[in-house]
Design a protein around this motif. Structure first.
Motif, PDB file in Angstrom:
ATOM      1  N   VAL A   1       0.834  -1.201   0.000  1.00 39.95           N
ATOM      2  CA  VAL A   1       0.000   0.000   0.000  1.00 39.95           C
ATOM      3  C   VAL A   1       0.872   1.257   0.000  1.00 39.95           C
ATOM      4  O   VAL A   1       0.602   2.220  -0.734  1.00 39.95           O
ATOM      5  N   THR A   2       1.931   1.260   0.788  1.00 37.92           N
ATOM      6  CA  THR A   2       2.834   2.422   0.804  1.00 37.92           C
ATOM      7  C   THR A   2       3.449   2.659  -0.569  1.00 37.92           C
ATOM      8  O   THR A   2       3.476   3.795  -1.071  1.00 37.92           O
TER       9      THR A   2
ATOM     10  N   GLY B   1       2.541   5.747  -3.008  1.00 43.71           N
ATOM     11  CA  GLY B   1       3.680   6.564  -3.402  1.00 43.71           C
ATOM     12  C   GLY B   1       3.789   6.727  -4.910  1.00 43.71           C
ATOM     13  O   GLY B   1       4.162   7.804  -5.406  1.00 43.71           O
ATOM     14  N   MET B   2       3.469   5.677  -5.654  1.00 41.49           N
ATOM     15  CA  MET B   2       3.482   5.791  -7.121  1.00 41.49           C
ATOM     16  C   MET B   2       2.448   6.800  -7.602  1.00 41.49           C
ATOM     17  O   MET B   2       2.723   7.617  -8.487  1.00 41.49           O
ATOM     18  N   THR B   3       1.264   6.758  -6.992  1.00 42.31           N
ATOM     19  CA  THR B   3       0.224   7.718  -7.379  1.00 42.31           C
ATOM     20  C   THR B   3       0.622   9.143  -7.014  1.00 42.31           C
ATOM     21  O   THR B   3       0.430  10.086  -7.806  1.00 42.31           O
TER      22      THR B   3
ATOM     23  N   GLY C   1       7.991  -0.335   2.104  1.00 40.21           N
ATOM     24  CA  GLY C   1       7.226   0.221   0.987  1.00 40.21           C
ATOM     25  C   GLY C   1       7.966   1.341   0.281  1.00 40.21           C
ATOM     26  O   GLY C   1       7.882   1.474  -0.955  1.00 40.21           O
ATOM     27  N   ALA C   2       8.683   2.154   1.052  1.00 39.69           N
ATOM     28  CA  ALA C   2       9.475   3.221   0.428  1.00 39.69           C
ATOM     29  C   ALA C   2      10.561   2.635  -0.473  1.00 39.69           C
ATOM     30  O   ALA C   2      10.793   3.123  -1.589  1.00 39.69           O
TER      31      ALA C   2
ATOM     32  N   PHE D   1      10.528   9.642  -7.028  1.00 36.18           N
ATOM     33  CA  PHE D   1       9.580   8.954  -6.142  1.00 36.18           C
ATOM     34  C   PHE D   1       9.324   9.804  -4.900  1.00 36.18           C
ATOM     35  O   PHE D   1      10.252  10.257  -4.238  1.00 36.18           O
ATOM     36  N   ARG D   2       8.051   9.995  -4.591  1.00 36.81           N
ATOM     37  CA  ARG D   2       7.646  10.762  -3.414  1.00 36.81           C
ATOM     38  C   ARG D   2       6.553  10.009  -2.666  1.00 36.81           C
ATOM     39  O   ARG D   2       5.642   9.448  -3.270  1.00 36.81           O
ATOM     40  N   LEU D   3       6.679  10.046  -1.358  1.00 38.21           N
ATOM     41  CA  LEU D   3       5.665   9.404  -0.526  1.00 38.21           C
ATOM     42  C   LEU D   3       4.556  10.378  -0.131  1.00 38.21           C
ATOM     43  O   LEU D   3       3.386  10.008  -0.083  1.00 38.21           O
TER      44      LEU D   3
END
Length: 449
Positions: free
Chosen positions: A35-36, A40-42, A133-134, A156-158
């Motif tokens: 889920v993380t 994060g992709m979205t 997840g990161a 990539f950003r969380l």
């Protein structure tokens, strides 16, 4: 009953059977990881500059949709399988729960105890899942960028959305899963629970579960018909929902599926299995309800394997192929982890039973053969149910989404069955070898953990 505080009861239960929540914790960690990474992709796709060319904007939109789809699907799966694993953990403590009820514990206190265990496991798994997840999200975006499926300049950003969404998903899964798991334990009368717990898995399945199973099956059929008569473009979005509907029906009907499989295998076991065959038949028949917790995740592995294999063989573009492979690894890996943990728990709880057999003269090889034959029954039930679900979904809908079931190569079917057998064999054999090293008299006087 002020001394029966849910937190204290939960801590005592975890200390007495630490293995019971290992699988739940692992499922929470994997859920948090996926889920993380997905959220994060979205977030990464939404915060990136759209660019001037149409191709970059299309890739960003596809990247965002992919992250949302993976996050939603993992949340649905987590609620389904975590409820199964927690239910097994609660069932293994049926006698303890019955004793608590007998000395005055109220049903709501039993439910709160299970909820505290589940939420505590979720909170402990949250930072681990977030960190993994990161890492997964960065690797995922890097692979897509280097493969030309995402713009090269996207970082990539969380964001704040990833931790908030992950925490919400884990806590929701924990709460809903605990409600499913504790419902029967909190409603059963103490005297009936004590009597049923004398035989592991000996509780009978009631009409409520049968009705719910039929309703889930009917719902899956209705959604399938709606997808067939509806637009072809929407069929692909409904396939995961249909799969979960059928799997919910299997999970509820697991005891009956187990008994039917045992009845079909009984003549072969009696004719060629000898004493281990008779023990395997009697053991699986007496523990049919318990074994449904192993049949369901195995069916989940197989069903997603069949559906994703069909989708993969029908996809023609590289981006679609990569997405199908990645999705298959996530879903099948998640279900396989739960299936393996469930099988390990089912074997570990039988230390006293195996020790008693050895005391009265059974050899280690006979016990190994018995467990192997029981594993064959579980494999037949789980893999057979999963293949049935895969065919029920892809026969009517596969051609509509460009992934007909006929495109699956012939060698894939025995390969799916072999993978299921290997999963069951390893998950059952590893704890069994450990238990056989325990002296029989010691095994009779201590709990498995």
């Amino acid at each position: 009953m002020s001394i029966l505080r849910p937190t204290g009861l939960a801590l005592a239960a975890i200390r007495s059977r630490p293995s019971a929540l290992v699988g739940t914790f692992a499922a929470f960690v994997l859920t948090g990881t996926v889920v993380t990474a997905s959220v994060g992709m979205t977030v990464s796709a939404s915060s990136a500059a759209p660019g001037a060319d149409t191709a970059s904007r299309a890739q960003l939109a596809e990247l965002s949709d992919m992250g949302i789809a993976f996050a939603n699907m993992m949340a649905y799966l987590a609620i389904f399988v975590i409820g199964q694993v927690l239910a097994l953990a609660v069932a293994q403590r049926a006698r303890e729960s019955a004793l608590l009820r007998a000395i005055g514990a109220e049903p709501k206190q039993v439910r709160r105890m299970v909820a505290v265990e589940a939420i505590g496991s979720a909170l402990a798994a949250l930072p681990i899942g977030y960190g993994l997840g990161a890492l997964l999200g960065r690797a995922w975006l890097h692979v897509m960028a280097t493969s030309g499926m995402a713009p090269a300049g996207v970082s990539f950003r969380l964001g704040w959305q990833s931790p908030v969404t992950t925490a919400a998903v884990l806590l929701t899964c924990a709460y809903l899963g605990s409600l499913l798991a504790a419902w029967r334990a909190s409603r059963t009368r103490p005297s009936a629970a004590l009597a049923a717990s004398l035989v592991q898995g000996g509780a009978r399945t009631g009409p409520v579960r049968a009705t719910a199973s039929l309703l889930a099956l009917a719902g899956a059929v209705v959604i399938t018909v709606a997808a067939v008569v509806g637009p072809a473009g929407e069929a692909g979005e409904l396939i995961p929902v249909v799969v979960l509907g059928y799997l919910a029906a299997i999970g509820l009907a697991g005891p009956w599926i187990g008994r039917c499989t045992i009845a079909l295998c009984a003549p072969v076991l009696r004719a060629f299995g000898g004493a281990p065959g008779e023990l395997a038949e009697a053991g699986t028949r007496a523990r049919a309800r318990r074994l449904s917790a192993a049949i369901t995740p195995l069916a989940l592995v197989t069903a997603f394997g069949v559906v994703k294999l069909s989708s993969f063989t029908g996809t023609g573009d590289g981006a679609g192929d990569w997405a199908e492979i990645f999705g298959t690894l996530l879903y099948v890996g998640f279900a396989a982890l739960v299936a393996a943990n469930t099988l390990v728990m089912l074997v570990l709880e039988r230390l006293r039973e195996f020790s008693l057999l050895r005391v009265i003269g059974a050899e280690r090889l006979q016990i190994v053969r018995t467990v192997a034959l029981e594993g064959a029954i579980v494999t037949a039930a789980g893999v057979g149910s999963g293949v049935a679900v895969g065919c029920a979904v892809m026969v009517p809908l596969g051609a509509m989404v460009g992934a007909p079931l006929s495109g699956v190569p012939a060698w894939a079917w025995p390969a799916v069955a072999l993978c299921g057998a290997v999963l069951v064999g390893l998950s059952s054999g590893a704890p069994l070898l450990r238990m056989l090293r325990v002296r029989p008299m010691d095994g009779l006087t201590r709990h498995s953990n």
